[in-house]
Design a protein around this motif. Structure first.
Motif, PDB file in Angstrom:
ATOM      1  N   THR A 404       0.804  -1.171  -0.062  1.00  0.00           N
ATOM      2  CA  THR A 404      -0.241   0.157   0.058  1.00  0.00           C
ATOM      3  C   THR A 404       0.771   1.201  -0.149  1.00  0.00           C
ATOM      4  OG1 THR A 404      -0.080   0.430   2.340  1.00  0.00           O
ATOM      5  CG2 THR A 404      -1.792  -1.330   1.455  1.00  0.00           C
ATOM      6  N   LEU A 405       2.244   1.037  -0.136  1.00  0.00           N
ATOM      7  CA  LEU A 405       2.978   2.430   0.275  1.00  0.00           C
ATOM      8  C   LEU A 405       3.139   2.909  -1.150  1.00  0.00           C
ATOM      9  CD1 LEU A 405       5.884   0.865   2.524  1.00  0.00           C
ATOM     10  CD2 LEU A 405       3.926   2.185   3.394  1.00  0.00           C
ATOM     11  N   THR A 406       2.711   4.373  -1.171  1.00  0.00           N
ATOM     12  CA  THR A 406       3.090   4.880  -2.438  1.00  0.00           C
ATOM     13  C   THR A 406       3.951   6.124  -2.188  1.00  0.00           C
ATOM     14  OG1 THR A 406       1.188   6.519  -1.743  1.00  0.00           O
ATOM     15  CG2 THR A 406       0.673   4.673  -2.857  1.00  0.00           C
ATOM     16  N   ASN A 413      -3.724   8.480  -2.375  1.00  0.00           N
ATOM     17  CA  ASN A 413      -3.604   6.907  -2.593  1.00  0.00           C
ATOM     18  C   ASN A 413      -2.957   6.346  -1.445  1.00  0.00           C
ATOM     19  OD1 ASN A 413      -5.470   6.510  -4.789  1.00  0.00           O
ATOM     20  ND2 ASN A 413      -3.740   7.464  -5.978  1.00  0.00           N
ATOM     21  N   GLY A 414      -3.535   5.292  -0.974  1.00  0.00           N
ATOM     22  CA  GLY A 414      -2.412   4.436   0.075  1.00  0.00           C
ATOM     23  C   GLY A 414      -2.038   4.782   1.359  1.00  0.00           C
ATOM     24  N   THR A 415      -0.676   4.413   1.248  1.00  0.00           N
ATOM     25  CA  THR A 415      -0.017   5.014   2.918  1.00  0.00           C
ATOM     26  C   THR A 415       1.259   5.477   2.433  1.00  0.00           C
ATOM     27  OG1 THR A 415       0.927   2.707   3.234  1.00  0.00           O
ATOM     28  CG2 THR A 415      -1.339   3.465   4.398  1.00  0.00           C
ATOM     29  N   PHE A 483       4.606   7.583   9.683  1.00  0.00           N
ATOM     30  CA  PHE A 483       3.616   6.612   8.899  1.00  0.00           C
ATOM     31  C   PHE A 483       2.228   7.486   8.515  1.00  0.00           C
ATOM     32  CE2 PHE A 483       0.232   3.645   8.409  1.00  0.00           C
ATOM     33  CZ  PHE A 483       0.532   2.844   7.293  1.00  0.00           C
ATOM     34  N   ARG A 484       1.857   7.491   7.275  1.00  0.00           N
ATOM     35  CA  ARG A 484       0.705   8.150   7.085  1.00  0.00           C
ATOM     36  C   ARG A 484      -0.312   7.489   6.238  1.00  0.00           C
ATOM     37  NH1 ARG A 484       2.410  13.865   4.216  1.00  0.00           N
ATOM     38  NH2 ARG A 484       2.989  12.434   2.556  1.00  0.00           N
ATOM     39  N   VAL A 485      -1.635   7.358   6.716  1.00  0.00           N
ATOM     40  CA  VAL A 485      -2.535   7.069   6.088  1.00  0.00           C
ATOM     41  C   VAL A 485      -3.180   7.998   5.217  1.00  0.00           C
ATOM     42  CG1 VAL A 485      -4.781   5.822   6.158  1.00  0.00           C
ATOM     43  CG2 VAL A 485      -2.999   5.132   7.920  1.00  0.00           C
ATOM     44  N   LYS A 486      -3.123   8.063   3.922  1.00  0.00           N
ATOM     45  CA  LYS A 486      -3.524   8.982   2.976  1.00  0.00           C
ATOM     46  C   LYS A 486      -4.829   8.765   2.126  1.00  0.00           C
ATOM     47  CE  LYS A 486       0.303   8.673   0.740  1.00  0.00           C
ATOM     48  NZ  LYS A 486       1.025   9.064  -0.087  1.00  0.00           N
ATOM     49  N   ASP A 487      -5.081   7.531   2.190  1.00  0.00           N
ATOM     50  CA  ASP A 487      -6.157   7.048   1.026  1.00  0.00           C
ATOM     51  C   ASP A 487      -7.286   7.866   1.395  1.00  0.00           C
ATOM     52  OD1 ASP A 487      -6.217   4.803  -0.885  1.00  0.00           O
ATOM     53  OD2 ASP A 487      -8.084   4.660   0.096  1.00  0.00           O
TER      54      ASP A 487
END
Length: 784
Positions: A404-406, A413-415, A483-487
């Protein structure tokens, strides 16, 4: 032989069809010559043979409910890819279709291979069977018959809901004379059932909900409905085939489930599996799931499924959905990301032994994985973070969180995961190093526990940088972890929002330092001192991760004879406090032999040593004697003084805590140091105010010995009246005179004794005062 027919297959290849009816089995030739018995180079020879077919069921009877399937056996030893026609007295084509295609696995191709009279187009069917147009199990229906392609590969058939009775089946090859018959009895079976393992299922928004379905009494198919159009504006109907498993887990992805028909075609397995999949712990079963609905516009918004309750319904017949008694509910709850990332470390090369979270848990319990923000070069770095609701995103993108890492520049999108050197630890005029996590590929391992905890791990030897060489000096580097949740779909924010304002962020930090170690030496000589015995310990410390196995070697000096080279006898492992113990056998060495010991795991870690005279291990032993009082009675509220003699009967000086005990519980302690052979008296004072009347065991104890006695406590009373005074003595006789004097009169009775203040026996104020002073003095422990 009649004139041949010519047919063309789907690829444009033409086939010549010869009718061999009434022809003998023999050698034949197809030629354009009018006479002769050979092709003479202008024709094709072929042999006409008789085909046989063997047909049976794997048993003489079968139930029409529950365990209603039975293996099918069709075999012909000289031919493949042919069509077999099945008929049975008392069964029409609809019955036969339900038997041969109960799972809806095969395709009805009747419309392509029947003529206007509903007769099978034999030549076209033969061509389609030959060129691969037909697939195993594809079938054609005619009146009271089913024609099945490649029936040899059809494993089983299902007699569910077929009337009881005995049926004579015939199997005949469509285009030859081969045929065979068998008989099977259909008996009344017990209807199977399917049920939820639990009434309530809970998951975080965006996670994959595990909905467990149990199958019993031979039932292998269930229909599951998730949601309800009227209640939650979402509804998904599924057909679950257990393939014989007793329990199947339906894995429902709440992240992708809201996709509509513009995104997914649920009749396609790959698309459906983005929303739902099935699994089982039964190794012999391979369950499947199919879309059983008609409307693919499952949700109105096409976004992630909202939080709340979603009705669940289960039935063994699709027609019963909407009116089934087997119901449950799926609750989609708020998701979260914790703010802190916890750092752990593990020994070098241990990452390959970690397969799942259980291995990490075991490592923590065994002190092989330890929490630390300081990582020695070469050790494993493990980041622990907690974020629920990511499972669906992970499944939609790959196998684990790393998928999921972008890039940092991808806003929606993703993290992403950034490990960047702190400004304070960066050299002047040098860029802050950034670890390229995504570029490290398979060197990064991710483990998750199914409850929202993720471990991202890599060996520090494999670090790659975005802006520095992989072998750059990292000693003293400190790194901030973010760590970031961006989705956008997961966070469900509006298009006009600022993405960074909506992100969920977790942070941590760690530092890298050069791997180092020391070997302990004697303070006076500065050498490693050992005796010439079998079990000599060499100790030291290191910053390598606890659990690291160390390698040692001890080698004699060049002038020592006989020479020796020794390895540690034990597995030398770094302890949680960074210490280690290496055991060597120096029994063949001589006193004054010199040697060097090397910690071979690290570079340039060694010390010189010498063999010294062996000394017996001496120790202190504290014995207790002369307990005073051994037997005592006191009134509740009194203070009791207890003393004892402590003697060190060992052969070394020692220090121990000597304890006053009551019924085995420590009331007070006194640290006591004694040289070998020395003794002292310890004394304690105990307050009995809170003790109830009764007998107690009191004592004085050391680590090695204890002396005990009995203390009786009596209830406190008010003082009694004093006794009457005794009569006074008679007066003495008068002097001798002419007449004797009269006797003196009796003395007066003594006054009654006054009550003492606390029931102390009446010895006057002075005695009570002395007692109080004594109590105060005894409140302080003393050693004599």
């Amino acid at each position: 032989m009649s004139s041949p027919d010519v047919v063309e297959d789907s690829a444009g290849t033409e086939y010549v069809i010869l009718d061999t009816t009434n022809r003998d089995a023999d050698q034949y030739v197809v030629t354009n010559e009018s006479r002769g018995d050979s092709a003479s180079g202008n024709g094709t020879e072929f042999e006409l043979v008789v085909q046989d077919v063997d047909f049976s069921f794997d048993g003489d009877s079968v139930d029409n409910a529950g365990e209603s399937d039975i293996d099918l056996n069709v075999d012909s030893d000289i031919r493949n890819n042919y069509v077999t026609t099945f008929t049975a007295d008392g069964l029409d084509e609809d019955d036969l279709e339900s038997i041969f295609n109960s799972s809806n696995e095969f395709e009805d191709v009747s419309s392509d291979y029947l003529d206007d009279d509903d007769e099978v187009l034999r030549n076209e069917t033969y061509a389609a069977a030959t060129d691969g147009t037909l697939e195993t199990g594809d079938y054609i229906l005619t009146e009271d018959a089913i024609h099945v392609f490649n029936a040899e590969e059809v494993d089983s058939v299902d007699f569910e809901d077929i009337d009881t009775g005995e049926y004579d089946f015939e199997a005949s090859v469509l285009d030859t004379t081969a045929e065979d018959t068998t008989t099977i009895e259909v008996t009344e079976g017990q209807a199977g059932d399917a049920s939820f393992s639990d009434d309530i299922y809970e998951t975080s928004q965006g996670d994959v909900a595990d909905i467990d379905v149990e199958f019993s009494d031979g039932q292998e198919v269930a229909f599951l409905r998730v949601g309800d159009d009227d209640e939650v504006s979402y509804e998904l109907d599924l057909r679950v085939d257990s393939d014989g498993a007793d329990e199947v887990t339906v894995e429902f992805n709440t992240y992708t489930a809201g996709n509509d028909s513009t995104d997914l075609d649920l009749n396609e397995t790959d698309d459906l599996n983005q929303v739902v999949d099935v699994s089982t712990e039964d190794d012999d079963a391979d369950p499947t799931v199919e879309y059983a609905g008609t409307d693919q516009d499952l949700a109105e918004t096409g976004a992630i499924l909202g939080q709340g309750g979603y009705p669940l319904e289960l039935a063994t017949d699709s027609d019963d959905l909407g009116d089934s008694d087997e119901v449950g509910e799926l609750f989609i709850e708020e998701r979260s990301t914790t703010e802190d990332i916890t750092m752990w470390t593990a020994p070098d090369d241990s990452l390959g032994d970690i397969e799942d979270v259980d291995d990490i848990t075991d490592g923590v319990e065994n002190d092989e994985i330890t929490e630390s923000n300081t990582i020695a070069e070469g050790d494993v770095v493990i980041h622990e973070l907690s974020a629920t609701g990511l499972e669906g995103l992970v499944d939609a993108n790959g196998d684990n969180l790393a998928d999921t890492l972008t890039s940092r520049d991808d806003d929606v999108n993703g993290t992403d995961l950034r490990l960047r050197q702190t400004a304070d630890s960066t050299d002047t005029n040098q860029p802050r190093k950034t670890i390229n996590v995504t570029g490290m590929g398979e060197d990064v391992s991710v483990f998750e526990d199914g409850e929202g905890t993720y471990y991202i791990a890599f060996d520090s030897d494999n670090i790659e940088f975005e802006n520095a060489d992989s072998d750059a000096d990292v000693d003293g580097d400190e790194y901030d972890v973010e760590f970031r949740v961006k989705d956008q779909r997961l966070l469900d924010y509006d298009d006009d929002a600022e993405p960074e304002d909506e992100y969920e962020t977790a942070t941590g930090s760690f530092s890298l330092e050069e791997a180092t170690g020391t070997i302990d030496t004697a303070s006076e000589s500065g050498l490693v001192e050992v005796s010439n015995t079998e079990e000599e310990l060499i100790t030291g410390t290191t910053n390598l991760a606890p659990g690291t196995e160390l390698s040692f070697r001890a080698s004699s000096a060049s002038d020592v004879s006989p020479r020796f080279r020794l390895s540690a006898q034990n597995d030398v492992v770094v302890q949680p406090d960074g210490t280690y113990e290496a055991e060597f056998d120096f029994s063949d060495a001589s006193v004054d032999d010199e040697f060097s010991v090397e910690l071979r795991t690290l570079d340039d870690v060694s010390e010189d040593g010498v063999v010294v005279e062996s000394t017996d291990d001496a120790e202190a032993t504290f014995e207790v004697s002369d307990l005073e009082p051994a037997e005592a009675t006191a009134t509740a509220g009194d203070e009791v003084t207890v003393s004892a003699t402590i003697e060190n009967t060992g052969d070394a000086e020692g220090t121990q805590d000597v304890a006053l005990t009551l019924d085995g519980e420590e009331l007070d302690t006194s640290e006591t140091t004694l040289e070998a052979g020395g003794s002292t008296t310890v004394e304690f004072t105990a307050d009995t105010t809170d003790l109830e009347a009764g007998d107690y065991t009191h004592g004085v104890a050391t680590d090695d010995d204890e002396a005990t006695g009995t203390l009786t406590i009596e209830a406190a009373d008010d003082g009694d009246d004093g006794d009457d005074g005794s009569d006074g003595d008679d007066g003495s006789d008068g002097d001798d005179g002419t007449d004797d004097g009269d006797d003196g009169s009796d003395g007066d009775d003594g006054d009654d004794g006054g009550d003492s203040e606390d029931g102390t026996p009446g010895f006057g104020a002075l005695v009570a005062l002395v007692a109080l002073i004594a109590a105060a003095l005894l409140a302080t422990r003393r050693n004599e």
